[in-house]
Design a protein around this motif. Structure first.
Motif, PDB file in Angstrom:
ATOM      1  N   THR A 286       0.921  -1.173  -0.019  1.00 28.13           N
ATOM      2  CA  THR A 286      -0.010  -0.019  -0.052  1.00 28.13           C
ATOM      3  C   THR A 286       0.915   1.219  -0.014  1.00 28.13           C
ATOM      4  N   ILE A 287       0.807   2.016  -0.848  1.00 27.94           N
ATOM      5  CA  ILE A 287       1.691   3.181  -1.122  1.00 27.94           C
ATOM      6  C   ILE A 287       0.933   4.695  -0.894  1.00 27.94           C
ATOM      7  N   VAL A 288       1.798   5.487  -0.564  1.00 33.02           N
ATOM      8  CA  VAL A 288       1.417   7.197  -0.889  1.00 33.02           C
ATOM      9  C   VAL A 288       2.479   7.379  -1.858  1.00 33.02           C
ATOM     10  N   PHE A 289       1.638   8.174  -2.909  1.00 28.00           N
ATOM     11  CA  PHE A 289       2.409   8.484  -4.195  1.00 28.00           C
ATOM     12  C   PHE A 289       2.170   9.752  -4.539  1.00 28.00           C
ATOM     13  N   ARG A 290       3.177  10.459  -5.018  1.00 28.12           N
ATOM     14  CA  ARG A 290       3.171  11.684  -5.519  1.00 28.12           C
ATOM     15  C   ARG A 290       3.737  11.781  -7.045  1.00 28.12           C
TER      16      ARG A 290
ATOM     17  N   ASP B 182      -3.487  12.815   4.502  1.00 23.64           N
ATOM     18  CA  ASP B 182      -2.684  12.800   5.736  1.00 23.64           C
ATOM     19  C   ASP B 182      -3.567  11.945   6.873  1.00 23.64           C
ATOM     20  N   LEU B 183      -4.842  12.222   6.826  1.00 25.21           N
ATOM     21  CA  LEU B 183      -6.010  11.662   7.701  1.00 25.21           C
ATOM     22  C   LEU B 183      -5.816  10.080   7.431  1.00 25.21           C
ATOM     23  N   ALA B 184      -6.083   9.953   5.908  1.00 26.43           N
ATOM     24  CA  ALA B 184      -6.397   8.577   5.494  1.00 26.43           C
ATOM     25  C   ALA B 184      -4.883   7.599   6.201  1.00 26.43           C
ATOM     26  N   TRP B 185      -4.027   8.229   5.590  1.00 28.26           N
ATOM     27  CA  TRP B 185      -2.756   7.548   5.842  1.00 28.26           C
ATOM     28  C   TRP B 185      -2.754   7.097   7.252  1.00 28.26           C
ATOM     29  N   SER B 186      -2.882   8.035   8.222  1.00 29.27           N
ATOM     30  CA  SER B 186      -2.889   7.636   9.693  1.00 29.27           C
ATOM     31  C   SER B 186      -3.890   6.787  10.292  1.00 29.27           C
TER      32      SER B 186
ATOM     33  N   ALA C 198     -15.221   6.910   6.424  1.00 34.50           N
ATOM     34  CA  ALA C 198     -15.773   8.317   6.503  1.00 34.50           C
ATOM     35  C   ALA C 198     -15.017   8.921   5.556  1.00 34.50           C
ATOM     36  N   LEU C 199     -13.541   8.711   5.545  1.00 31.02           N
ATOM     37  CA  LEU C 199     -12.839   9.348   4.749  1.00 31.02           C
ATOM     38  C   LEU C 199     -13.119   9.084   3.114  1.00 31.02           C
ATOM     39  N   MET C 200     -13.401   7.625   2.890  1.00 31.48           N
ATOM     40  CA  MET C 200     -13.571   7.242   1.588  1.00 31.48           C
ATOM     41  C   MET C 200     -15.065   8.023   1.012  1.00 31.48           C
ATOM     42  N   ASN C 201     -16.001   8.160   1.799  1.00 35.00           N
ATOM     43  CA  ASN C 201     -17.155   8.647   1.643  1.00 35.00           C
ATOM     44  C   ASN C 201     -16.924  10.245   1.160  1.00 35.00           C
ATOM     45  N   ILE C 202     -16.088  10.941   1.907  1.00 39.16           N
ATOM     46  CA  ILE C 202     -15.748  12.324   1.702  1.00 39.16           C
ATOM     47  C   ILE C 202     -14.853  12.187   0.234  1.00 39.16           C
ATOM     48  N   ASN C 203     -13.874  11.282   0.148  1.00 42.06           N
ATOM     49  CA  ASN C 203     -13.538  11.346  -1.122  1.00 42.06           C
ATOM     50  C   ASN C 203     -14.385  11.079  -2.550  1.00 42.06           C
ATOM     51  N   HIS C 204     -15.365  10.263  -2.214  1.00 41.43           N
ATOM     52  CA  HIS C 204     -16.334   9.989  -3.230  1.00 41.43           C
ATOM     53  C   HIS C 204     -17.189  11.114  -3.625  1.00 41.43           C
ATOM     54  N   GLY C 205     -17.454  11.970  -2.417  1.00 43.22           N
ATOM     55  CA  GLY C 205     -18.106  13.332  -2.678  1.00 43.22           C
ATOM     56  C   GLY C 205     -17.399  14.317  -3.479  1.00 43.22           C
ATOM     57  N   LEU C 206     -16.130  14.213  -3.370  1.00 43.64           N
ATOM     58  CA  LEU C 206     -15.060  15.006  -4.272  1.00 43.64           C
ATOM     59  C   LEU C 206     -15.084  14.583  -5.853  1.00 43.64           C
TER      60      LEU C 206
END
Ligand code: PMV
Length: 325
Positions: A162-166, A224-228, A240-248
């Motif tokens: 599982t990665i954080v990527f930029r 940041d919140l999702a990774w933590s 909850a963060l997935m739901n926010i991401n979907h909204g965006l």
């Protein structure tokens, strides 16, 4: 004498957070799925080179000039060109790519095919390719398939976990495994190209002026919140963060009624969170559940999707399985 052959596998992927925004500068989090592409390269005494994708149902036979009539196989030709330009020896071979990953569904089928093929071809020639170079080569396939890729798909399938990527910086952080619960993945069955929604989002973000910076900043906070939450195994927070991401993602115009229906059906069935994954305008959704509840949520999606799977994240990256002799 038995023909020499090599076999390599590469996982599928899902983007957990940050698709599209990652094309425009913020980070994304993605995980490799336990759903492999297997590429087999069999030595041939002479040209032509033969390429077959069983999942696409396509075949191509080409001489050293590397041309195919089918556009869908073009990424595989471009990884061969990329290998050659990096001084890898790609001898004539019969290359077969097999996968159960639905194509054009946001699950990384093209990156997975390119990475597995490049690993199998280099192994056949007895050459080692390190992950950095395999990433670069897979990226060449993605450029042909998608036009303007951020690189998150190739990075996830090459490195695994599982990665954080930029974009431009590559893998910033990596966990060997995935989430403690499997993901529910459902394909809407609507096929689309990645390039079209990516271009649309680019224009959309330009149109909203200063909101662009705010949206990208919001996604950075979300990451940041999702990774933590992922590191702390806080499933409710991840949901909850997935739901926010979907909204965006809906807000920037890449959802569809079919994807919304799947997302809401998953939530109604008790998912802690659900979102579209990948480029949108079709493709797939993912949902996260409490332990032991994934199968039940998956069952609730089968009336809307003919491809629903419960899959573990954090799968290993691309690897050579066998070289013979
Ligand atoms: O090709 P897909 O559906 O896996 O989408 C890739 C994710 C995007 O952020 C939309 C594009 C990219 O290159 O990062």
């Amino acid at each position: 004498m038995p023909m020499k052959y090599s076999r390599a596998s590469a996982p599928a992927k899902v983007i957990l957070f940050g698709e599209h925004f990652v094309v425009n500068g913020s980070r994304a989090i993605a995980t490799a799925l336990d759903l492999p592409t297997v590429a087999t390269a069999i030595e041939k005494a002479s040209w032509p080179l033969e390429i077959e994708s069983t999942s696409l149902g396509l075949r191509c036979v080409t001489g050293p000039e590397l041309t195919c009539s089918s556009r869908e196989l073009e990424p595989l030709l471009s990884i061969i060109r990329a290998l050659r330009s990096r001084d890898y020896d790609v001898p004539p071979a019969r290359l077969t790519v097999e996968s159960d990953i639905p194509p054009s569904a946001g699950l990384g089928s093209s990156a997975s095919a390119s990475a597995a093929a490049a690993a199998a071809l280099t192994a056949l020639a007895g050459q080692d390719i390190d992950p950095e170079e395999l990433f670069e080569v897979t990226m060449e396939g993605e450029r042909v398939a998608h036009g303007n890729p951020s690189g998150v798909d190739p990075a996830t399938v090459v490195y695994g976990g599982t990665i954080v990527f930029r974009r431009g910086q590559g893998v910033l952080e990596r966990l060997q495994g995935g989430l403690s619960v499997p993901l529910v993945v459902a394909d809407s069955g609507l096929r689309r190209s990645t390039a079209a929604p990516v271009l649309n989002v680019l224009k959309f973000l330009d149109r909203v002026g200063p909101l662009r910076v705010s949206l990208l900043g919001l996604v950075e906070q979300l990451i940041d919140l999702a990774w933590s939450a992922i590191r702390g195994n806080q499933l409710e927070d991840i949901g909850a963060l997935m739901n926010i991401n979907h909204g965006l993602l809906s807000a920037i115009g890449v959802s569809t009624p079919e994807l919304e229906e799947l997302v809401y059906a998953a939530r109604r069935a008790g998912a802690l969170g659900a979102k579209l994954t990948g480029a949108g305008w079709g493709g797939s959704i993912i949902a996260i559940t409490r332990p032991g509840e994934a199968e039940r949520v998956a069952a609730a999606l089968t009336s809307r999707s003919s491809w629903v799977r419960v899959l573990d994240g954090g799968a290993p990256g691309t690897r050579v399985i066998k070289v013979n002799p």
